[in-house]
Enzyme design. Structure first.
Site, PDB file in Angstrom:
ATOM      1  N   ARG A 120       0.764  -1.223  -0.147  1.00  0.00           N
ATOM      2  CA  ARG A 120       0.022   0.043  -0.157  1.00  0.00           C
ATOM      3  C   ARG A 120       0.771   1.064   0.080  1.00  0.00           C
ATOM      4  O   ARG A 120       2.020   1.093   0.457  1.00  0.00           O
ATOM      5  CB  ARG A 120      -0.877   0.103   1.295  1.00  0.00           C
TER       6      ARG A 120
ATOM      7  N   LYS B 180      -2.807  -2.173   7.858  1.00  0.00           N
ATOM      8  CA  LYS B 180      -3.954  -1.436   8.244  1.00  0.00           C
ATOM      9  C   LYS B 180      -4.024  -2.233   9.857  1.00  0.00           C
ATOM     10  O   LYS B 180      -3.897  -3.509  10.061  1.00  0.00           O
ATOM     11  CB  LYS B 180      -5.268  -1.723   7.599  1.00  0.00           C
TER      12      LYS B 180
ATOM     13  N   HIS C  96      -1.936   2.452  -6.332  1.00  0.00           N
ATOM     14  CA  HIS C  96      -2.815   0.972  -6.042  1.00  0.00           C
ATOM     15  C   HIS C  96      -2.829   0.409  -7.241  1.00  0.00           C
ATOM     16  O   HIS C  96      -3.282  -0.822  -7.095  1.00  0.00           O
ATOM     17  CB  HIS C  96      -3.958   1.675  -5.335  1.00  0.00           C
TER      18      HIS C  96
ATOM     19  N   HIS D  75      -5.079  -8.584   3.528  1.00  0.00           N
ATOM     20  CA  HIS D  75      -6.470  -8.575   3.678  1.00  0.00           C
ATOM     21  C   HIS D  75      -7.070  -9.391   4.856  1.00  0.00           C
ATOM     22  O   HIS D  75      -6.852 -10.521   4.867  1.00  0.00           O
ATOM     23  CB  HIS D  75      -7.036  -9.282   2.310  1.00  0.00           C
TER      24      HIS D  75
ATOM     25  N   TYR E 173     -10.033 -10.268  -7.581  1.00  0.00           N
ATOM     26  CA  TYR E 173      -8.903 -10.497  -8.334  1.00  0.00           C
ATOM     27  C   TYR E 173      -9.186 -11.976  -8.979  1.00  0.00           C
ATOM     28  O   TYR E 173      -8.644 -12.066 -10.204  1.00  0.00           O
ATOM     29  CB  TYR E 173      -7.547 -10.666  -7.702  1.00  0.00           C
TER      30      TYR E 173
END
Length: 299
Positions: free
Chosen positions: A146, A170, A237, A263, A272
């Site tokens: 990211r 995150k 991204h 994720h 994807y």
């Protein structure tokens, strides 16, 4: 309400260690809720009810807010109420049971393999900016970082001998990712020139003034590279999406791609698989003799 919002945003930054970008996004969403409450005489978070929140969502949707934006707003509200309940400041959650309007899920834009190689294999001048930018592009595509993960990298997060990078994703979740040969070579070339910038900290990527490069500056440099090498708009991204799509296409290992991307929910990674199917469908349509329509036929 504003005082509790400030406390929650501080909690996100200091305890949850979310990025400034994420924290500001939550703040903007929750300020919309506060504005609605002030308009309707709702004095505190405890007084906000599900019917009123549903009305706000409907109004924002009517005024053009996308389902994705509304889902993010509801996520921000749920996070705030979890915090308020835990702190003993509230005893309910008006977002519980609410969902945003459904919308068509857009597939992420990716570069195909040839375009990715075209971007990365262009000639590189042996100067400070060119070597830094090349290392940024290679690392984005090699490891699927990211933007915030890349700009927050310090020198001790990278082990080029082992070909590994440790990133903080995150929610403050750390993960270790492989760094490909081309990215390692680009980073080594960048390191040879990095000292020219008289670095003031341990950031991997710095400006000529020796400061850590900002996310805004990285977005600009990626955009410049896309226009120069590909003649198209490019953002960080898109390189992360391209990394994920190409690894999945080669490996067919969805769980591994999920772990590399960081994720929490595999459903986020499954987007994807639709890209991979699109590619397979295009190959089928162009190559399979029974897929080609005869000229002048509509059926």
């Amino acid at each position: 309400m504003k005082r509790q919002l400030e406390a929650y945003c501080a909690h996100l930054r200091n305890e949850r260690q979310v990025s400034e970008h994420t924290s500001q996004g939550y703040r903007r969403d929750l300020e919309k809720v506060i504005a609605y409450c002030e308009e309707h005489g709702i004095a505190d978070w405890q007084a906000l009810q599900i019917q009123q929140l549903r009305q706000l969502i409907a109004r924002l949707h009517h005024h053009g807010q996308s389902p994705r934006s509304l889902a993010r707003l509801l996520s921000a509200v749920r996070g705030l109420y979890r915090y308020l309940n835990r702190e003993g400041l509230c005893q309910h959650d008006p977002a519980n049971g609410l969902s945003a309007p459904k919308g068509e899920r857009r597939l992420p834009k990716v570069l195909d393999t040839d375009r990715a190689l075209q971007l990365l294999d262009g000639g590189v001048d042996d100067d400070f900016i060119a070597r830094r930018d090349q290392a940024i592009l290679e690392l984005f595509y090699s490891s699927g970082l990211r933007l915030s993960e890349l700009t927050n990298l310090d020198l001790d997060h990278l082990d080029l001998a082992a070909g590994l990078v440790q990133v903080l994703g995150k929610g403050g979740k750390a993960r270790v990712l492989p760094v490909g040969r081309k990215a390692r070579e680009a980073l080594q070339a960048w390191y040879r020139l990095r000292g020219i910038g008289n670095p003031r900290d341990r950031a991997v990527f710095i400006t000529r003034q020796g400061n850590r490069i900002s996310p805004r500056a990285v977005r600009l440099r990626v955009k410049v590279a896309g226009e120069r090498e590909l003649g198209q708009h490019l953002h960080p991204h898109m390189l992360r999406h391209s990394f994920a799509s190409h690894v999945l296409e080669s490996s067919q290992d969805l769980r591994a791609v999920q772990e590399m991307l960081g994720h929490a929910d595999i459903s986020t990674t499954q987007i994807y698989t639709h890209l991979d199917f699109q590619h397979l469908a295009a190959v089928y349509d162009s190559a399979h003799p029974r897929a080609k329509r005869s000229k002048g036929t509509d059926s």
